[in-house]
Scaffold this motif. Structure first.
Motif, short mmCIF file in Angstrom:
data_model
loop_
_atom_site.label_atom_id
_atom_site.label_comp_id
_atom_site.label_asym_id
_atom_site.label_seq_id
_atom_site.Cartn_x
_atom_site.Cartn_y
_atom_site.Cartn_z
N LEU A 178 0.87 -1.17 0.00
CA LEU A 178 0.00 0.00 0.00
C LEU A 178 0.91 1.23 0.00
N ASP A 179 0.86 1.98 -1.12
CA ASP A 179 1.78 3.07 -1.39
C ASP A 179 1.26 4.39 -0.81
N ASP A 180 2.16 5.32 -0.59
CA ASP A 180 1.79 6.69 -0.20
C ASP A 180 0.92 6.73 1.05
N PHE A 181 1.17 5.83 1.99
CA PHE A 181 0.33 5.83 3.19
C PHE A 181 0.65 7.06 4.02
N CYS A 235 10.03 3.26 4.20
CA CYS A 235 9.92 4.71 4.31
C CYS A 235 10.44 5.33 3.02
N GLU A 236 9.60 6.17 2.41
CA GLU A 236 9.88 6.73 1.09
C GLU A 236 10.49 8.12 1.18
N GLY A 237 11.27 8.47 0.16
CA GLY A 237 11.75 9.84 0.03
C GLY A 237 12.81 10.23 1.04
MG MG Z 1 4.81 6.45 -2.86
#
Ligand code: MG
Ligand code: C2E
Ligand code: MG
Ligand code: MG
Length: 286
Positions: A178-181, A235-237
């Motif tokens: 599940l992306d961009d949570f 953890c993104e970005g």
């Molecule tokens: Mg994302």
């Protein structure tokens, strides 16, 4: 700003097009040819395991290589979603990404995992599960090597239907993220309803994690929640070293971001792995 007489209304009404609208119309008109000419290319961003300090996979991120120009998803994905061209784009990226993943498994990263973004329209395709299954077979790739990323905002509109397809993919052995949570309508109900393996925490919650106690508290709570539910966390970005150190301290599993590397063309990804193998560090990798 340009003004045009509309043909469709007998030339009586004047439509005003802004530059952005003009660009959108141009993109819309050239998407189909671009698919045919194989102008949509996956770039790969490494995903790094901070528990074991190693690169364990990558996310495929589409780029439109148009002439000498490299166009990023924000400029064409929303339009391709409207026109339906996203379906051809997603399945093309899926195919190339699976081949890429198989190569890395053969080249010695046996647990290499490839993440592929799929839009709602592509998941809704009647042959979705069949196409994914045959793509995996084509490259003789273990289904658990593939992780399908879906974003919450797309799930939101059709949760039951999406759940049905994702359950079928789970039966195949494919992983789901599940992306961009943490942005928009983030709902714990989706985590409960959908057969997900991985929670990707959005960059917006992580940017100020070094000096914002509220962000830190939220991220730590999300990581604990995910672990309680047996989910892995990405953890993104991640752009700065202090973020990495903090995330180690709160038991994050995987990280992704410019600190390690930008999304790379296939050949450059080779170099990235070479550098990592040589130095065993993600410092200044590329
Ligand atoms: Mg994302
Ligand atoms: P996403 O799946 O959440 O991908 C992460 C985005 O964050 C990527 O943007 C990536 O380049 C960017 N990013 C990674 N690390 C950093 C960082 O440290 N700092 C900053 N500022 N950004 C970072 P990108 O490649 O422009 O893609 C944007 C979105 O487009 C993706 O968000 C995804 O939702 C969508 N997308 C990309 N490729 C595909 C595709 O093949 N199919 C579909 N349906 N959507 C795609
Ligand atoms: Mg993604
Ligand atoms: Mg996104």
């Amino acid at each position: 700003i340009a003004m045009y007489k509309s043909k469709h209304s007998g030339g009586n009404s004047v439509h005003i097009f802004t530059d952005t609208m003009m660009e959108e119309l141009e993109v819309e008109a050239s998407l189909k040819d671009a698919v045919k000419n194989e102008e949509f290319i996956p770039y790969y961003q490494p995903i790094y395991d901070i528990r074991n300090d190693k690169i364990i996979g990558a996310e495929a991120l589409v780029r439109w290589e148009k002439g000498g120009e490299v166009i990023v998803p924000d400029r064409f994905i929303p339009i391709a979603k409207k026109t339906g061209d996203i379906i051809a784009i997603d399945y093309k990226i899926l195919d190339k990404a699976c081949e890429f993943c198989k190569q890395w498994r053969l080249r010695g990263i046996e647990e290499f995992t490839i993440s592929v973004n799929m839009s709602y329209r592509s998941l809704k395709h009647p042959n979705c599960v069949e196409i994914i299954r045959s793509t995996l077979l084509k490259y003789n790739l273990n289904p658990s090597a593939l992780k399908i990323e879906i974003t919450e905002d797309e799930v939101l509109d059709y949760p039951q239907y999406i759940a049905k397809i994702l359950n079928a993919l789970k039966l195949l052995g494919v992983k789901i993220a599940l992306d961009d949570f943490g942005v928009g309508y983030s709902s714990f109900n989706h985590i409960k309803m959908l057969p997900i393996d991985t929670l990707k925490i959005d960059r917006s919650l992580l940017v100020k994690i070094e000096d914002d106690n509220k962000s830190l508290a939220i991220v730590e709570t999300l990581i604990n929640l995910a672990h309680t539910l047996n989910l892995e966390v990405v953890c993104e970005g991640i752009e700065e070293k202090p973020q990495v150190e903090i995330l180690r301290g709160i038991a994050c599993d995987l990280i992704q971001g410019y600190y390690i590397s930008q999304p790379l063309k296939e050949k450059l990804f080779d170099k990235c792995i070479e550098h990592y193998n040589l130095n065993k560090t993600i410092e200044n990798i590329i």
